[in-house]
Scaffold this motif. Structure first.
Motif, PDB file in Angstrom:
ATOM      1  N   UNK A 146      45.863  30.719  41.317  1.00 40.98           N
ATOM      2  CA  UNK A 146      47.040  31.260  41.913  1.00 40.98           C
ATOM      3  C   UNK A 146      46.853  33.066  41.815  1.00 40.98           C
ATOM      4  N   UNK A 147      47.420  33.699  41.989  1.00 43.23           N
ATOM      5  CA  UNK A 147      47.062  35.421  42.388  1.00 43.23           C
ATOM      6  C   UNK A 147      47.133  36.099  41.337  1.00 43.23           C
ATOM      7  N   UNK A 148      47.234  35.532  40.551  1.00 46.49           N
ATOM      8  CA  UNK A 148      46.837  35.944  38.947  1.00 46.49           C
ATOM      9  C   UNK A 148      46.213  36.745  39.281  1.00 46.49           C
ATOM     10  N   UNK A 149      45.280  37.696  39.994  1.00 40.06           N
ATOM     11  CA  UNK A 149      43.959  37.542  39.747  1.00 40.06           C
ATOM     12  C   UNK A 149      43.478  39.164  39.738  1.00 40.06           C
ATOM     13  N   UNK A 150      42.290  39.896  39.380  1.00 38.55           N
ATOM     14  CA  UNK A 150      42.040  41.558  39.714  1.00 38.55           C
ATOM     15  C   UNK A 150      40.754  40.667  40.116  1.00 38.55           C
ATOM     16  N   UNK A 151      40.680  42.753  41.241  1.00 36.20           N
ATOM     17  CA  UNK A 151      39.456  42.339  41.782  1.00 36.20           C
ATOM     18  C   UNK A 151      39.106  44.290  40.965  1.00 36.20           C
ATOM     19  N   UNK A 152      38.027  44.745  40.838  1.00 36.56           N
ATOM     20  CA  UNK A 152      36.921  45.031  40.476  1.00 36.56           C
ATOM     21  C   UNK A 152      36.298  45.366  41.247  1.00 36.56           C
ATOM     22  N   UNK A 153      36.056  46.730  41.296  1.00 39.10           N
ATOM     23  CA  UNK A 153      34.626  47.681  41.788  1.00 39.10           C
ATOM     24  C   UNK A 153      33.669  47.570  40.885  1.00 39.10           C
ATOM     25  N   UNK A 154      32.592  47.371  40.683  1.00 32.70           N
ATOM     26  CA  UNK A 154      31.504  48.476  39.604  1.00 32.70           C
ATOM     27  C   UNK A 154      30.274  47.977  40.108  1.00 32.70           C
ATOM     28  N   UNK A 155      29.668  49.699  39.349  1.00 32.69           N
ATOM     29  CA  UNK A 155      27.891  50.358  39.444  1.00 32.69           C
ATOM     30  C   UNK A 155      27.960  49.582  37.655  1.00 32.69           C
ATOM     31  N   UNK A 156      26.625  48.445  37.929  1.00 31.04           N
ATOM     32  CA  UNK A 156      26.439  49.144  36.391  1.00 31.04           C
ATOM     33  C   UNK A 156      24.697  49.611  36.999  1.00 31.04           C
ATOM     34  N   UNK A 157      24.233  50.162  36.285  1.00 34.83           N
ATOM     35  CA  UNK A 157      22.843  51.092  36.329  1.00 34.83           C
ATOM     36  C   UNK A 157      21.807  49.717  35.795  1.00 34.83           C
ATOM     37  N   UNK A 158      20.749  50.302  35.690  1.00 35.48           N
ATOM     38  CA  UNK A 158      19.437  49.432  35.091  1.00 35.48           C
ATOM     39  C   UNK A 158      19.348  49.268  33.457  1.00 35.48           C
ATOM     40  N   UNK A 159      18.753  48.299  33.506  1.00 34.19           N
ATOM     41  CA  UNK A 159      18.881  47.710  31.804  1.00 34.19           C
ATOM     42  C   UNK A 159      17.676  46.977  32.151  1.00 34.19           C
ATOM     43  N   UNK A 160      16.977  46.651  30.622  1.00 33.00           N
ATOM     44  CA  UNK A 160      16.179  45.733  30.054  1.00 33.00           C
ATOM     45  C   UNK A 160      15.673  45.331  28.889  1.00 33.00           C
TER      46      UNK A 160
END
Length: 256
Positions: free
Chosen positions: A151-165
């Motif tokens: 269906x059209x019940x979707x959420x679009x998200x813009x994301x930046x995630x930093x370095x992780x280790x």
């Protein structure tokens, strides 16, 4: 000498990379090699940082398996490509919903893995509508799964995630040394875990993030193309600062 740690390190480093990308990110290859060359440490997972668009089918679906990336890069993001993915998102969903659920979906493939990084100071936005099913044109885009929606019940998200280790350490002393260096470098979200079997792990985490919903669960676009362009340039600036910090971490670890 902790023989058990040595055996675990050998076994871990001999395994295939099971991440979606399937390899160590280019910007931290030297850092990973440096840590793994030490007798007291080995890496178990890492990410140099990434910029991406992803969607969920509903607000109730918060597990990663319920999410789909429609754009992702570990380099600087292409604002033109991000805007086109944003523009075509609802139209793509409408077409997919009109299909028989058993029909095969459009396969998205990477065409150009060697394209140059986008100039972060450019404010130019190409008005040409790209083929909504074309491959990502980013310099280091990973293969993106075909989108399957009911269906059209979707959420679009813009994301930046930093370095992780994540790093396994031989003992408490080596773990505390690494954690101290990480925090002093600027990774203030880093931490130390100790398992019941006295395994010492250090998570080194960046603090700079972006998470911005751009399409709501009714399928309505929440922001303009210009705002997507703005988010992309902010994320690219954060990515470059992120790389600078991981380079600094390499220098500081080299001094341990």
């Amino acid at each position: 000498m902790n023989r058990h740690f040595d055996d675990q390190k050998t076994q871990n480093l001999s395994k295939n990379d099971l991440s979606l990308k399937g390899s160590i990110d280019e910007h931290i290859e030297d850092l990973v090699s440096l840590i793994n060359s030490s007798s007291d440490y080995y890496t178990t997972s890492s990410c140099s940082g990434r910029i991406y668009l992803f969607h969920r089918q509903s607000a109730d679906n918060i597990k990663s398996k319920d999410c789909r990336w429609i754009y992702v890069t570990h380099n600087l993001a292409n604002p033109i490509e991000l805007i086109e993915r944003y523009r075509s998102f609802n139209e793509f969903n409408l077409l997919e919903n009109s299909r028989d659920s058993s029909s095969s979906l459009v396969d998205t493939t990477v065409l150009d893995r060697d394209s140059s990084l986008v100039d972060r100071d450019s404010s130019f936005v190409d008005e040409t509508v790209l083929d909504r099913y074309s491959s990502l044109v980013d310099g280091d885009s990973s293969l993106v799964d075909a989108i399957e929606l009911d269906n059209l019940n979707v959420c679009l998200t813009f994301k930046f995630e930093p370095f992780i280790m994540h790093v396994q350490c031989r003992d408490e002393n080596s773990a505390c040394k690494l954690l101290s260096v990480a925090i002093e470098t600027g990774y203030r979200n880093s931490g130390l875990t100790i398992s019941k079997s006295y395994k010492y792990g250090v998570a080194i985490r960046g603090t700079s993030m972006i998470e911005a919903p751009v399409v709501n669960y009714n399928g309505d676009k929440l922001v303009s193309d210009n705002y997507i362009n703005y988010l992309t340039h902010v994320a690219n600036n954060k990515m470059q600062l992120n790389w600078h910090l991981s380079d600094k971490l390499y220098t500081n670890i080299n001094l341990i």
